[in-house]
Structures are given as structure tokens and as C-alpha cells.
Design an enzyme around this catalytic site. Structure first.
Site, PDB file in Angstrom:
ATOM      1  N   GLU A 134      -3.502 -47.128  18.645  1.00 49.13           N
ATOM      2  CA  GLU A 134      -3.713 -47.559  17.420  1.00 49.13           C
ATOM      3  C   GLU A 134      -5.199 -47.783  17.028  1.00 49.13           C
ATOM      4  OE1 GLU A 134      -2.012 -47.846  14.583  1.00 49.13           O
ATOM      5  OE2 GLU A 134       0.022 -48.344  14.706  1.00 49.13           O
ATOM      6  N   ASP A 135      -5.364 -47.578  15.704  1.00 51.97           N
ATOM      7  CA  ASP A 135      -6.624 -48.295  15.305  1.00 51.97           C
ATOM      8  C   ASP A 135      -6.522 -49.679  15.169  1.00 51.97           C
ATOM      9  OD1 ASP A 135      -5.137 -48.138  13.008  1.00 51.97           O
ATOM     10  OD2 ASP A 135      -6.257 -47.158  11.598  1.00 51.97           O
ATOM     11  N   ASP A 138      -2.181 -55.324  12.574  1.00 55.78           N
ATOM     12  CA  ASP A 138      -2.271 -56.582  11.903  1.00 55.78           C
ATOM     13  C   ASP A 138      -0.888 -57.315  11.936  1.00 55.78           C
ATOM     14  OD1 ASP A 138      -0.942 -54.777   9.929  1.00 55.78           O
ATOM     15  OD2 ASP A 138      -3.117 -54.558   9.161  1.00 55.78           O
ATOM     16  N   PHE A 188     -10.226 -56.473   5.019  1.00 56.62           N
ATOM     17  CA  PHE A 188      -9.852 -55.209   4.904  1.00 56.62           C
ATOM     18  C   PHE A 188     -11.068 -54.217   5.307  1.00 56.62           C
ATOM     19  CE2 PHE A 188      -8.682 -51.045   3.244  1.00 56.62           C
ATOM     20  CZ  PHE A 188      -7.324 -50.828   3.647  1.00 56.62           C
ATOM     21  N   ARG A 201     -13.184 -42.337   6.186  1.00 54.15           N
ATOM     22  CA  ARG A 201     -12.965 -42.079   7.400  1.00 54.15           C
ATOM     23  C   ARG A 201     -14.475 -41.393   7.962  1.00 54.15           C
ATOM     24  NH1 ARG A 201      -7.624 -42.582   8.208  1.00 54.15           N
ATOM     25  NH2 ARG A 201      -6.196 -41.903   6.606  1.00 54.15           N
TER      26      ARG A 201
END
Length: 223
Positions: A134-135, A138, A188, A201
Site C-alpha cells: 500500500e501507499d 489511515d 492530505f 502522481r
């Protein structure tokens, strides 16, 4: 940066401070249309790759003599995934690859509803050691829904999670990753594969997004 306390069998994250960093390296680049779209630098690409090598060594130590299936959770984890694979190659660690799409985000907020798709072949995971890459974790909502699906449909020999980032929230994540890169504040963030409505990205470093970036109309970009 300092390691957090925790279980010995897990790779603990490097904790990034809540305060914005002031040591901004020279030479950071991004597309000119993003000028003013970032508030603060979080991590440079070089810092991420250095940490990725440490994560790869921990994975290699656990899977030495095995061939785990590394499943990239698209799209956000793709950049991290590619660098992780390169680091594992340098360690002569065997593996196979699979990709799936799973998301619980719309804009800057987690929706609480997970969408799963992609062309993953579950038969390639059956009775294998599976590592989800996963990046960012949260709330853990995506993984909370995804892991039971894989456990039921695939019946893997083992199933673990590797995440580049873990966000610090008031409530702990619903799923605890075994391999963690960095613990970050509740900002964020974009860049290094992480997006805001499919933008950013193509930025090599990780930044917090500014209000200008949030308000930006992507229809103004050239085709």
C-alpha cells in the site's frame, strides 16, 4: 526522525514530526502547472528510496527461501511498489507480482466504502505467501474490507501488509501493517504516486497539498 516503540516482529515506522520541515533541499522539481499547489514538503524521493531499502531487507529476512506474491494496490502504491521490487532484486529475493485496484477515497476524504477491481487472478495467490503493498494506511477501511475477501477467496498461506506511510489519526487504523515506512501527521498529501482527483502522481516527492491545489480545475490542463 525517530523509530516508534512496538512489537519486535514488525518493522516500526520512522515518525515524522507534526511541525512542517524547514530543511528543504535544493533542486526539487515538479511540472510547472503545479506551481503554488503545495504547502509543505514531507519527504523527498531520495529519503523514500533509502527507507524502502530498509523495508526490503526486513521483508527479505522474513521471506528468505520463499517466493511471496507482492500485490500492488493501485494506483497510489505503484511508484513505491516499483522501488520496493528493485530493492528486493538487489537482495536476490524471489517473488511474483499481482495488481489490484482498491480505493476508499473521493477528493480529500475517505468515503468509508471500498471499491475493488482490477485484473488480479486469485488462483495465482492460492496457498501462497501474500504481501499487500500500500501507499498509505489511515483509517484502514480499504484493507479492512480487502483482507477478508482475499482470505475467503484465496486462502493464502500467509497474508501481510506493507505500507510506505501510516497516518496518525485519533483512532488507530483498523488494520495494522507489518512493514511500515513512515508515521506521518494527519495531512492530505500528494506526490510519489499519491493523487488528489488523479493529479500529482507525476511528482517525485511527497508534499502536503495547498488550498490552491485543492481548488485547481484540471480541465485547464493541456491534453
Amino acid at each position: 526522525m525517530s523509530n516508534t516503540d512496538g512489537e519486535e516482529d514488525r518493522l516500526l515506522p520512522i515518525r515524522l514530526p507534526d511541525e512542517p520541515r524547514t530543511d528543504i533541499p535544493e533542486g526539487l522539481v515538479y511540472p510547472p502547472e503545479y506551481e503554488g499547489h503545495f504547502e509543505h514538503l514531507l519527504l523527498t524521493k531520495d529519503e523514500i528510496i533509502e527507507r524502502t531499502r530498509v523495508m526490503a531487507m526486513s521483508i527479505h529476512n522474513d521471506y528468505r527461501g520463499k517466493r511471496p506474491v507482492l500485490v500492488c494496490v493501485l494506483k497510489g502504491a505503484n511508484t513505491f511498489y516499483q522501488h520496493l521490487l528493485e530493492a528486493l532484486q538487489d537482495l536476490k529475493q524471489g517473488y511474483t507480482t499481482e495488481f489490484l485496484r482498491a480505493s476508499s477515497y473521493s477528493g480529500v476524504s475517505s468515503t468509508g466504502t471500498v471499491k475493488v477491481g482490477g485484473g488480479i487472478k486469485y488462483e495465482h495467490l492460492k496457498s501462497k505467501h501474500v504481501l499487500l503493498v500500500e501507499d498509505i494506511v489511515d483509517t484502514g477501511t480499504t484493507l479492512l474490507h480487502l483482507i477478508p475477501i482475499l482470505q475467503k477467496d484465496v486462502e493464502p498461506m500467509s497474508l501481510e501488509v506493507c505500507t510506505l506511510l501510516e497516518k496518525r489519526l485519533d483512532e488507530p487504523p483498523k488494520v495494522d501493517a507489518k512493514y511500515k515506512g513512515f508515521s506521518i501527521p494527519n495531512f492530505f498529501i500528494v506526490g510519489y504516486g499519491l493523487d488528489y482527483n488523479e493529479l500529482y502522481r507525476d511528482v517525485s516527492d511527497i508534499w502536503t497539498i495547498s488550498q490552491k491545489g485543492i481548488d485547481f480545475d484540471p480541465s485547464s490542463l493541456p491534453n
